[in-house]
Design an enzyme around this catalytic site. Structure first.
Site, PDB file in Angstrom:
ATOM      1  CB  SER A 134      40.257   5.750  46.432  1.00 23.51           C
ATOM      2  OG  SER A 134      41.016   6.529  45.533  1.00 23.51           O
ATOM      3  CG  HIS A 170      44.865   3.861  44.593  1.00 28.65           C
ATOM      4  ND1 HIS A 170      44.130   2.733  44.899  1.00 28.65           N
ATOM      5  CD2 HIS A 170      43.979   4.889  44.467  1.00 28.65           C
ATOM      6  CE1 HIS A 170      42.844   3.064  44.946  1.00 28.65           C
ATOM      7  NE2 HIS A 170      42.738   4.357  44.698  1.00 28.65           N
TER       8      HIS A 170
END
Length: 241
Positions: A134, A170
């Site tokens: 991330s 994501h």
């Protein structure tokens, strides 16, 4: 033995909930360690949770997960002051640097404040493998999409730029990610981008894309660029680890 070329594995995975520990490292992180070429000893991995404000519980759980995987962990924290005397020397002594998610905007600000950006570049060029999830994926790129500023995603455009692309994370699990990345690439706010579903990663050798990998079935990576004013998304061949 360091990696033979500067190496980055940027991911939307590599960690999960553990059975007997809070976290457990998974195949993407194991692949990053393999890329470092370590043999005959426990791999040294430095854990950075800057994007989580160096939360001591998070660092404890990451250390626990690293030990359970057979790694020799250390960490670099910046709050309330840097945890080591010489950041560059500490990072150069590692095989892998692993960066946790959270606020990529906060991470970049703190890294630049304390010279971690230049220390990481030196480590990368010396063959220390850089990886993370991330925020720990976006940071290596020119920029990407982030919730650092609130629930409505916004662009971040001041990444470290070790590789000359943007990054989407994501990609299959957070609704705003795909549409915003497409718009930002189309408007040339960001350059062409590589994006990863949860459980996927993209490997760079030097500054160029080498391959897409995943740790579970169905997770893929994508290349997004603008051609004659039209944004084109290409699903990449993604190798299951």
């Amino acid at each position: 033995m360091p990696a033979d070329v500067p190496t980055i594995l940027a991911t939307s995975g590599g960690i999960t909930s553990g059975r007997r520990t809070r976290f457990a490292f998974t195949a993407l992180t194991e692949f990053a360690v393999d890329l470092s070429g370590v043999t005959g000893r426990s791999p040294r991995i430095c854990l950075l949770a800057t994007a989580m404000g160096d939360d001591k519980a998070v660092l404890h759980y990451l250390t626990e997960a690293a030990q359970a995987s057979g790694f020799t962990p250390s960490h670099l924290s910046l709050f309330p002051m840097p945890s080591v005397d010489d950041i560059t020397a500490h990072l150069l002594a590692q095989d892998v640097v692993w960066v946790f998610g959270g606020s990529v905007a906060g991470l970049l600000a703190m890294w630049r404040l304390h010279g971690v950006d230049t220390a990481l570049q030196a480590a990368w060029q010396a063959g220390v493998v850089l990886t993370g999830i991330s925020a720990g994926s976006i940071c290596w790129h020119v920029g990407g999409t982030t919730d650092s500023f609130g629930p409505q995603l916004q662009p971040v455009t001041n990444g470290l730029g070790f590789v000359p692309y943007a990054n989407g994370v994501h990609y299959d699990s957070e609704d705003q990610r795909r549409s915003l990345l497409h718009r930002l690439v189309g408007e040339e706010v960001l350059p062409a981008a590589y994006a990863t579903d949860d459980g996927a990663g993209v490997l760079y050798r030097g500054t160029e894309f080498a391959e897409a990998v995943s740790e579970h079935d169905g997770a893929a990576a994508y290349f997004i660029d603008a051609r004659d004013g039209v944004v084109v998304e290409t699903r990449l061949d993604t190798r299951k680890l």
